[in-house]
Scaffold this motif. Structure first.
Motif, PDB file in Angstrom:
ATOM      1  N   VAL A 846      36.913  42.813  46.909  1.00 34.64           N
ATOM      2  CA  VAL A 846      36.407  41.456  47.262  1.00 34.64           C
ATOM      3  C   VAL A 846      36.755  40.673  45.876  1.00 34.64           C
ATOM      4  CG1 VAL A 846      34.206  40.179  47.547  1.00 34.64           C
ATOM      5  CG2 VAL A 846      34.421  42.284  48.507  1.00 34.64           C
ATOM      6  N   ILE A 847      36.430  41.345  44.832  1.00 34.84           N
ATOM      7  CA  ILE A 847      36.898  40.469  43.592  1.00 34.84           C
ATOM      8  C   ILE A 847      38.344  39.977  43.651  1.00 34.84           C
ATOM      9  CG2 ILE A 847      37.636  42.269  41.972  1.00 34.84           C
ATOM     10  CD1 ILE A 847      36.111  41.153  39.758  1.00 34.84           C
ATOM     11  N   SER A 848      39.110  40.546  44.357  1.00 33.48           N
ATOM     12  CA  SER A 848      40.588  40.164  44.163  1.00 33.48           C
ATOM     13  C   SER A 848      40.904  38.937  45.193  1.00 33.48           C
ATOM     14  CB  SER A 848      41.501  41.341  44.652  1.00 33.48           C
ATOM     15  OG  SER A 848      41.251  41.515  46.012  1.00 33.48           O
ATOM     16  N   GLU A 849      39.608  38.517  46.056  1.00 31.77           N
ATOM     17  CA  GLU A 849      39.800  37.514  46.678  1.00 31.77           C
ATOM     18  C   GLU A 849      39.338  35.985  46.266  1.00 31.77           C
ATOM     19  OE1 GLU A 849      38.782  37.892  50.789  1.00 31.77           O
ATOM     20  OE2 GLU A 849      38.679  40.183  50.438  1.00 31.77           O
ATOM     21  N   VAL A 850      38.776  36.353  44.934  1.00 27.03           N
ATOM     22  CA  VAL A 850      38.238  35.167  44.237  1.00 27.03           C
ATOM     23  C   VAL A 850      39.146  33.858  43.992  1.00 27.03           C
ATOM     24  CG1 VAL A 850      36.935  34.297  42.311  1.00 27.03           C
ATOM     25  CG2 VAL A 850      36.600  36.336  43.127  1.00 27.03           C
ATOM     26  N   ALA A 851      39.020  32.810  44.493  1.00 22.28           N
ATOM     27  CA  ALA A 851      40.047  31.694  44.523  1.00 22.28           C
ATOM     28  C   ALA A 851      39.660  30.716  43.568  1.00 22.28           C
ATOM     29  CB  ALA A 851      40.070  31.193  45.922  1.00 22.28           C
ATOM     30  N   THR A 852      40.689  30.197  43.070  1.00 23.29           N
ATOM     31  CA  THR A 852      40.246  29.257  42.028  1.00 23.29           C
ATOM     32  C   THR A 852      40.160  27.875  42.731  1.00 23.29           C
ATOM     33  OG1 THR A 852      42.090  30.313  40.524  1.00 23.29           O
ATOM     34  CG2 THR A 852      41.786  27.888  40.060  1.00 23.29           C
ATOM     35  N   CYS A 853      40.687  27.419  43.566  1.00 23.27           N
ATOM     36  CA  CYS A 853      40.412  26.119  44.394  1.00 23.27           C
ATOM     37  C   CYS A 853      40.154  26.498  46.014  1.00 23.27           C
ATOM     38  CB  CYS A 853      41.615  25.098  44.531  1.00 23.27           C
ATOM     39  SG  CYS A 853      41.716  24.588  42.882  1.00 23.27           S
ATOM     40  N   ILE A 854      39.267  26.074  46.449  1.00 25.86           N
ATOM     41  CA  ILE A 854      38.671  25.974  47.908  1.00 25.86           C
ATOM     42  C   ILE A 854      38.846  24.758  48.477  1.00 25.86           C
ATOM     43  CG2 ILE A 854      37.226  26.864  49.780  1.00 25.86           C
ATOM     44  CD1 ILE A 854      36.176  28.901  47.609  1.00 25.86           C
ATOM     45  N   VAL A 855      39.852  24.460  49.508  1.00 25.52           N
ATOM     46  CA  VAL A 855      40.106  23.144  49.909  1.00 25.52           C
ATOM     47  C   VAL A 855      38.919  22.785  51.146  1.00 25.52           C
ATOM     48  CG1 VAL A 855      41.591  21.786  51.402  1.00 25.52           C
ATOM     49  CG2 VAL A 855      42.516  23.223  49.794  1.00 25.52           C
ATOM     50  N   LEU A 856      38.322  21.985  50.979  1.00 24.68           N
ATOM     51  CA  LEU A 856      37.246  21.316  51.574  1.00 24.68           C
ATOM     52  C   LEU A 856      37.740  20.221  52.659  1.00 24.68           C
ATOM     53  CD1 LEU A 856      34.154  21.361  49.044  1.00 24.68           C
ATOM     54  CD2 LEU A 856      34.799  22.997  50.566  1.00 24.68           C
ATOM     55  N   PRO A 857      37.074  20.217  53.771  1.00 24.14           N
ATOM     56  CA  PRO A 857      37.572  19.125  54.639  1.00 24.14           C
ATOM     57  C   PRO A 857      37.404  17.713  53.954  1.00 24.14           C
ATOM     58  CG  PRO A 857      35.858  20.617  55.685  1.00 24.14           C
ATOM     59  CD  PRO A 857      35.956  20.767  54.330  1.00 24.14           C
ATOM     60  N   ALA A 858      38.576  16.894  54.700  1.00 22.53           N
ATOM     61  CA  ALA A 858      38.637  15.491  54.308  1.00 22.53           C
ATOM     62  C   ALA A 858      37.385  14.806  54.796  1.00 22.53           C
ATOM     63  CB  ALA A 858      39.770  14.977  54.887  1.00 22.53           C
ATOM     64  N   ALA A 978      35.062  49.850  38.844  1.00 21.08           N
ATOM     65  CA  ALA A 978      34.038  49.529  37.902  1.00 21.08           C
ATOM     66  C   ALA A 978      33.868  48.100  37.388  1.00 21.08           C
ATOM     67  CB  ALA A 978      34.562  50.213  36.530  1.00 21.08           C
ATOM     68  N   LYS A 979      34.343  47.053  38.740  1.00 25.12           N
ATOM     69  CA  LYS A 979      34.374  45.527  38.406  1.00 25.12           C
ATOM     70  C   LYS A 979      33.278  45.103  39.471  1.00 25.12           C
ATOM     71  CE  LYS A 979      36.955  43.373  36.457  1.00 25.12           C
ATOM     72  NZ  LYS A 979      36.977  42.694  35.133  1.00 25.12           N
ATOM     73  N   SER A 980      32.118  44.359  38.799  1.00 26.18           N
ATOM     74  CA  SER A 980      31.181  43.740  39.754  1.00 26.18           C
ATOM     75  C   SER A 980      30.802  44.615  40.896  1.00 26.18           C
ATOM     76  CB  SER A 980      31.697  42.524  40.423  1.00 26.18           C
ATOM     77  OG  SER A 980      32.310  41.593  39.358  1.00 26.18           O
ATOM     78  N   VAL A 981      30.276  45.671  40.419  1.00 21.82           N
ATOM     79  CA  VAL A 981      30.077  46.816  41.569  1.00 21.82           C
ATOM     80  C   VAL A 981      29.030  46.414  42.412  1.00 21.82           C
ATOM     81  CG1 VAL A 981      29.382  49.283  41.820  1.00 21.82           C
ATOM     82  CG2 VAL A 981      30.790  48.501  39.780  1.00 21.82           C
ATOM     83  N   ALA A1026      29.949  34.848  41.988  1.00 24.81           N
ATOM     84  CA  ALA A1026      29.504  33.975  40.724  1.00 24.81           C
ATOM     85  C   ALA A1026      28.254  34.347  40.322  1.00 24.81           C
ATOM     86  CB  ALA A1026      29.199  32.565  41.302  1.00 24.81           C
ATOM     87  N   THR A1027      27.425  35.446  41.059  1.00 26.47           N
ATOM     88  CA  THR A1027      26.244  35.846  40.511  1.00 26.47           C
ATOM     89  C   THR A1027      26.450  36.866  39.473  1.00 26.47           C
ATOM     90  OG1 THR A1027      26.020  37.249  42.359  1.00 26.47           O
ATOM     91  CG2 THR A1027      25.262  35.189  42.757  1.00 26.47           C
ATOM     92  N   ASP A1028      27.771  37.542  39.337  1.00 22.66           N
ATOM     93  CA  ASP A1028      27.979  38.492  38.233  1.00 22.66           C
ATOM     94  C   ASP A1028      28.133  37.710  36.893  1.00 22.66           C
ATOM     95  OD1 ASP A1028      28.544  40.549  36.679  1.00 22.66           O
ATOM     96  OD2 ASP A1028      30.577  41.190  37.794  1.00 22.66           O
ATOM     97  N   ILE A1029      27.284  37.576  36.240  1.00 23.36           N
ATOM     98  CA  ILE A1029      27.195  36.717  34.972  1.00 23.36           C
ATOM     99  C   ILE A1029      27.569  37.632  33.797  1.00 23.36           C
ATOM    100  CG2 ILE A1029      25.582  35.095  35.848  1.00 23.36           C
ATOM    101  CD1 ILE A1029      23.692  36.254  33.817  1.00 23.36           C
ATOM    102  N   VAL A1030      27.879  38.978  33.987  1.00 22.85           N
ATOM    103  CA  VAL A1030      28.029  39.781  32.877  1.00 22.85           C
ATOM    104  C   VAL A1030      29.514  39.954  32.609  1.00 22.85           C
ATOM    105  CG1 VAL A1030      27.700  42.142  32.029  1.00 22.85           C
ATOM    106  CG2 VAL A1030      25.758  40.938  33.086  1.00 22.85           C
ATOM    107  N   ASP A1031      30.422  40.045  33.729  1.00 23.20           N
ATOM    108  CA  ASP A1031      31.944  40.309  33.899  1.00 23.20           C
ATOM    109  C   ASP A1031      32.682  39.321  33.017  1.00 23.20           C
ATOM    110  OD1 ASP A1031      34.600  40.127  34.932  1.00 23.20           O
ATOM    111  OD2 ASP A1031      33.873  42.100  35.591  1.00 23.20           O
ATOM    112  N   LYS A1032      33.158  39.660  31.822  1.00 23.43           N
ATOM    113  CA  LYS A1032      33.787  38.819  30.986  1.00 23.43           C
ATOM    114  C   LYS A1032      34.955  38.174  31.526  1.00 23.43           C
ATOM    115  CE  LYS A1032      32.267  41.319  26.618  1.00 23.43           C
ATOM    116  NZ  LYS A1032      32.877  41.891  25.649  1.00 23.43           N
TER     117      LYS A1032
END
Length: 1185
Positions: A846-858, A978-981, A1026-1032
């Motif tokens: 799942v963590i590999s799917e985190v996107a920098t930008c998510i396009v919202l509708p016009a 071992a990431k955001s388990v 976003a709720t994983d506030i520990v992962d650097k």
């Protein structure tokens, strides 16, 4: 005797004169009254007045009577003044009418100017959008063709290596030619797409051999074409001789058999009849290279001339792009000459794309793709549905022009060879270069013009209507004025007639001094009436005020407040007062929206009011969340203590009924609110405190004592003073009271002995709550949980979550209905759903799917309201089942549990509802608000995804941090690298559950298109991660994106900037909600902080933590505030979209930090003591069982 006789005669004469005068006056008055009532004109009164004056008998001997009558007639003789008034009326009416006409004309021109301005502005916006979209369409076509070219280059290299250079590089036949070419052709709506290799003269024989070996591609292409296009398959009778003859050149011959080249500089060329007469000219190898058409989509029918091996370089028309090394766009007047095929019309253009022999920088061109595309393709799907039409005119420097009408998403060619736009709109034209990137010898310019339909869309006859309405209003006003004036004149004349009669009567009976006194007495009597009304006092005054006189008092308060007016007040010696305060209200309200706070107060206090009416208890006021009532006034009653005790008991029970019912609407913790009640009896002063906003008030020591009794009471108990308890005992209700074990200390009262009310019903069941003392409560070490009650509470909380989510689903459905959104095929969506299931085995986490930008509708200009939609019962059942299943998947941790998930849901919902744009006018259908909030407010799917993320973010949480799971070697730690388990595990469980067949209708309510599906999943992925506030790594990524989004020095396009800001704001919204308890009331923070401590401490006791949290908790919380909570609250404020909530969160965060710094060390000791005691009690309980 003479004197006496003379006197008598004089008296008789005077009497006769008086009588005659009175008779004449009365007669004149009657005539005058009849005349006045028959005519409304003010002129008609003067003659009657003059006649009355002239006909009245006068004599010098009548003395004062004659003088009074003369004065009377002078008063009513005003014919000259009437004429002046009438003239003024006509002047006023003339001015009024003139002003009305002027105002109407001004409104007409101003409204017309506004509509014209709106028309111009909207056309400019639409034109800008059309320019941008048309060039984007060209780029999309070229990108698609260049992609096909690169694919062909790759295939060429493979084939060349495979046949060891037997054939030159350009000699290639794509496997599945129709699959590759056909898909590109359909995507670009092209009429034909063909590949033409470059054949040198020396390779003539090789090409002939290659063609004969590879003609099978045609049959294969027809199979694919029939499947994709639904065209009946044609018989493939190959005529090899015809194919071989067409290799080198096809030209046009004149009547004498001479070769005629096509001149591209003029719009002339071969006709359809010419094509049917074509003959073949066999070229020689030394004539130079050729470019024969080879693979074509749609595939050719070889039973007639079909273009296979048509030499693209055989005619002058193609000289301008011989051997082009880059993509070019060509304007050919009659493209029918290109392939020699009949189906081409003249409203198309040609695009050629080079194909290279390799991917090296200086690779040679070995062939070309040639495609024929209608011009209208570039102008389709540019504008939204409902946009009025505009004209687009393309001018070519080669002399060719054509006109297309763009009607919303449709484009219609209305002229393929000339500019036919409406010339009256030339002043509004917007012209920009078109396809400026093409290196063609022809340059293009796109001109956009409004149409009459476009202008009619933004203009109307409303200015004329407005002008006519204004004029009609003024005319109606004038007519109304005249009618009113006529009626008033008639009424005044009637009053004047009556006044004359009364004056004549009084004048005949009383002298002037008596008349004056009578009038003065009447005025005093009217004053006395008002004064008497507002001079009531005592019980009568209170009853009058409470029942009927409040409004009159407010209207006459200036008179009532004058000197000598007695206040409305009285002493009531026997009353019982109740103070009832909602315990926990302040903390509870800090997590709610203002509307929810008032929903609770109105719901509770409305029911209290109904009980008060039934019990004949008087409600005094509500101060904040404190309800004040009294029994024993304004009507005294001896059983006031009993009545108030029953009333208080009813209120306590009603409080729990209402909060239980409202928890579904107002969310978690609502049933945890309690009522703290205090009763005291004694004398009280009651009165009306007059002035602005007059109020009924109670004063005295009884009020103060009642307040102390309430504030020292216990939640969900009715606290009684000694006085009230004595009254109940005296009334035989000693069973109702229970002495309080400890005395209370009240300010100004010292130590007091108090009691608790404990009314029982006929079966002996308590109507109030148990008699447990404060000491007993404090000594309670183990919570004995009633599982049935806990399950009921969980179900209520789940039902509240269902209500929140269903409300957003309704809004989503309303939006789709308003936009008439298209629905993708179910099979396509089902395939995406199957592909989205957890694929840990493929190393896709799942963590590999985190996107920098998510396009919202016009922005959507359509209005939609979710309240107008009713969700299907099946959808509601599936939603309810899903939420309850999610609830059951939460572990029974002190902190990471279903209660906490709903607390996060509530915070998310509150922040989303507070997304506002201060000082922004929303009359533009929300466009400014959409831009201000970066599109978040315009997409209900985003709202639903945020709520969904909050609901599932801690599913199956093990109660220990991710680092501990990694350290313990938990299986899920290995699965997720071992990431955001815990977060990834929660997402996969909840997502896979949603994808089950049980919830297929719920999924169709969430998304109906591939775009919506992908956006929903991406939003949920980003939200949960976003709720994983520990992962650097995640933390650094979020911080860098925040800086990039809100750094004024960063240069990003507006669309990318808005998208980036929207994405990062959504993530921070989820983060803030996950720790919202730290930015809410101190009591909320304390409760959740203690639960988190208990969870960490239990992990330590279980050997799943190396460090005792008690040693680091105090300083750890301070650091948590300083380095995470307060900066996060400042970010919410900095982004500027959360309104007052951002200020509220920051303020609470700073206050809680300060409070923790002062009290935290002692609180940690208390939490450790309670944790140890609970653990010990649990061990004892386990041993007993």
């Amino acid at each position: 005797m003479i004197s006496q006789d003379h006197a008598k005669t004089g008296a008789d004469a005077t009497g006769s004169l008086s009588k005659g005068k009175e008779t004449d006056t009365s007669s004149n008055i009657q005539d005058e009254e009849a005349s006045d009532l028959s005519n409304c004109s003010p002129h008609n009164s003067s003659s009657a007045d003059e006649s009355s004056s002239a006909n009245s008998p006068h004599s010098s001997s009548n003395g004062s009577s004659s003088g009074r009558l003369s004065h009377f007639n002078n008063i009513f003789s005003h014919s000259r003044e009437d004429r002046h008034i009438t003239g003024a009326k006509y002047i006023f009416l003339a001015l009024l009418l003139t002003g009305a006409i002027g105002l109407g004309v001004a409104i007409f021109y101003s409204t017309t100017a506004k509509e014209t301005s709106t028309f111009h502005v909207n056309f400019a916006n639409v034109a800008a959008q059309a320019h941008r979209a048309s060039n984007e369409n060209v780029l999309n076509v070229i990108d698609s063709l260049e992609t096909l070219s690169k694919t062909t280059t790759s295939f060429i290299m493979q084939e060349y290596a495979k046949n060891n250079g037997t054939y030159p590089l350009g000699f290639v036949t794509m496997l599945d030619a129709e699959h590759h070419l056909g898909r590109t052709r359909r995507d670009n709506q092209a009429q034909i797409l063909a590949y033409a290799p470059i054949v040198e003269g020396k390779d003539y024989d090789l090409w002939t051999q290659y063609v004969n070996e590879n003609l099978r591609w045609i049959n294969e292409a027809w199979k694919v074409y029939n499947y994709n296009e639904g065209v009946p398959q044609q018989e493939q009778g190959q005529t090899m001789s015809y194919v071989e003859k067409q290799i080198w050149a096809v030209t046009n011959l004149d009547e004498d058999g001479n070769i005629v080249d096509y001149d591209s500089s003029v719009c002339s060329g071969p006709t359809i009849e010419d094509i049917s007469k074509q003959e073949v000219y066999i070229g020689k190898p030394e004539d130079g290279p050729a470019s024969p058409i080879w693979t074509v989509s749609p595939p050719p029918n070889t039973n007639e001339p079909n273009g296979i091996n048509f030499n693209m370089m055989a005619s002058q028309v193609f000289d301008d792009f011989r051997f082009p090394s880059q993509t070019m766009l060509h304007d050919i007047c009659k493209p029918i000459a290109l392939f020699g095929l009949k189906q081409f019309s003249n409203d198309v253009f040609i695009v050629t794309v080079p194909v290279f022999g390799s991917f090296e920088k200086k690779a040679a061109v070995v062939g070309h793709y040639i495609t024929v595309i209608p011009w209208s393709v570039f102008f389709e799907k540019e504008l939204p549905i409902g946009t009025p039409p505009i004209d687009a005119v393309i001018h070519s420097s080669c002399g060719h022009s054509f006109t297309v009408t763009i009607d919303g998403p449709d484009a219609i060619m209305i002229s393929s060879d000339e500019d036919v736009h409406d010339l009256s709109y030339d002043n509004l034209a917007t012209k920009e270069p078109f396809a400026a990137f093409s290196s063609d010898s022809c340059e293009y310019q796109l001109g956009l013009y409004p149409t009459s339909e476009f202008e009619d869309y933004y203009t109307s006859n409303e200015p004329l209507y407005y002008m006519l309405v204004v004029l009609a209003v003024f005319v109606a006003t004038c007519v109304s004025f005249l009618i009113f004036d006529c009626l008033v004149s008639r009424q005044q004349k009637t009053l004047l007639v009556n006044a004359r009669k009364q004056n004549a009567l009084v004048s005949s009976l009383f002298p002037k001094s008596i008349q004056k006194k009578l009038m003065e007495d009447m005025e005093e009597e009217e004053k006395d009436k008002t004064k008497t009304k507002w001079n009531k006092s005592g019980t009568a005054g209170l009853r009058s005020y409470l029942n009927e006189d409040l409004l009159d008092f407010k209207n006459n308060k200036n008179d009532a407040e004058g000197p000598g007016v007695k206040p409305i007040a009285d002493l009531f010696p026997e009353t019982t007062i109740m103070f009832a305060d909602i315990a926990g209200f302040t903390a509870w309200s800090s997590t709610r929206e203002p509307s929810q706070v008032f929903t609770l107060l109105e719901g509770v206090y409305h029911d209290f009011d109904l009980i008060a009416k039934r019990r004949r208890v008087f409600k005094v006021e509500v101060v904040g969340d404190c309800y004040v009532a009294v029994a024993g006034l304004p009507d005294p009653r001896p059983d006031h203590a009993i009545i108030m005790a029953k009333f208080a008991n009813d209120c306590l029970r009603k409080m729990h009924e209402v909060t239980k019912k409202l928890e579904v609407e107002l969310g978690p913790d609502t049933t945890e609110l309690g009522l703290r009640v205090g009763l005291h009896s004694g004398p009280v002063v009651a009165g009306v405190l007059r002035g602005d906003k007059s109020r009924f008030q109670l004063f005295g020591d009884t009020m103060n004592t009642t307040s102390r009794i309430e504030s020292t009471g216990v939640t969900n108990r009715i606290h009684l003073s000694q006085t009230t308890a004595n009254l109940l005992i005296a009334a035989g209700k000693e069973k109702w009271i229970i002495p309080r074990e400890e005395k209370i200390t009240a300010k100004g009262k010292g130590e007091l002995t108090t009691f608790f009310l404990n009314i029982q019903d006929r079966h002996g069941d308590e109507k109030s709550f148990g008699s447990m003392s404060e000491a007993d409560k404090n000594l309670l070490a183990v919570d004995i949980v009633d599982m049935t009650a806990a399950e009921e509470k969980r179900n209520r909380i789940a039902e509240w979550t269902v209500e929140v989510m269903s409300s957003v689903l309704k809004t989503m459905a309303a939006k789709r209905k308003a936009l008439k959104s298209k629905v993708d095929p179910v099979d396509r969506i089902a395939l995406l759903e199957a592909e989205s299931l957890s694929q840990i085995s493929d190393k896709k986490t799942v963590i590999s799917e985190v996107a920098t930008c998510i396009v919202l509708p016009a922005h959507c200009s359509e209005q939609f309201d979710g309240d107008t939609v009713k969700l299907n019962d099946v959808i509601m059942d599936e939603l309810r089942n899903y939420v309850q299943t999610i609830a059951s998947l939460y572990n029974n941790n002190p902190f990471h549990n279903f209660d906490h998930a709903n607390h996060v849901v509530m915070s998310v919902n509150k922040l989303l509802s507070r997304i506002i744009a201060p000082d922004i006018d929303t009359d533009d259908n929300g466009k400014k608000l959409h831009d201000h909030t970066y599109g978040i407010t315009s997409d209900p799917l985003t709202w639903f995804a945020c709520v969904f993320s909050a609901l599932i973010h801690d599913v199956d949480h093990p109660g220990v941090p991710n680092a501990q799971l990694v350290k313990e070697g938990a299986p899920i730690a290995a699965l997720y690298d071992a990431k955001s388990v815990a977060e990834q595990n929660s997402f996969d469980i909840a997502w896979d559950l949603l994808m089950e067949p049980t919830y297929k209708n719920l999924r169709r309510a969430i998304y109906v298109t591939e775009v919506e599906f992908k956006r929903f999943r991406q939003l949920v992925v980003n939200g949960v991660m976003a709720t994983d506030i520990v992962d650097k790594d995640l933390k650094n990524l979020r911080n860098s994106r925040w800086d990039a989004a809100f750094d004024e020095k960063t240069e990003e396009s507006e669309s990318i900037g808005h998208t980036l800001k929207a994405t990062i704001i959504i993530e921070h919204l989820i983060q803030a909600s996950d720790v919202a308890h730290t930015m809410q009331h101190w009591h909320i923070y304390r409760r959740w902080n203690e639960r988190f401590f208990m969870e960490c401490y239990q992990a330590y006791l279980d050997g799943r933590a190396d460090v005792n949290p008690a040693k680091t908790w105090y300083k750890g919380e301070l650091g948590f505030f300083d380095f995470y909570i307060i900066p996060l609250a400042k970010k919410l404020k900095e982004c500027g979209v959360f309104g007052v909530s951002s200020d509220e969160y920051l303020s609470y965060a700073l206050q809680n930090r300060k409070e923790w710094e002062e009290r935290g060390e002692g609180l940690v000791k208390d939490m450790v003591r309670d944790a140890r005691r609970k653990d010990l009690a649990a061990q004892r309980h386990a041993l007993k069982n």
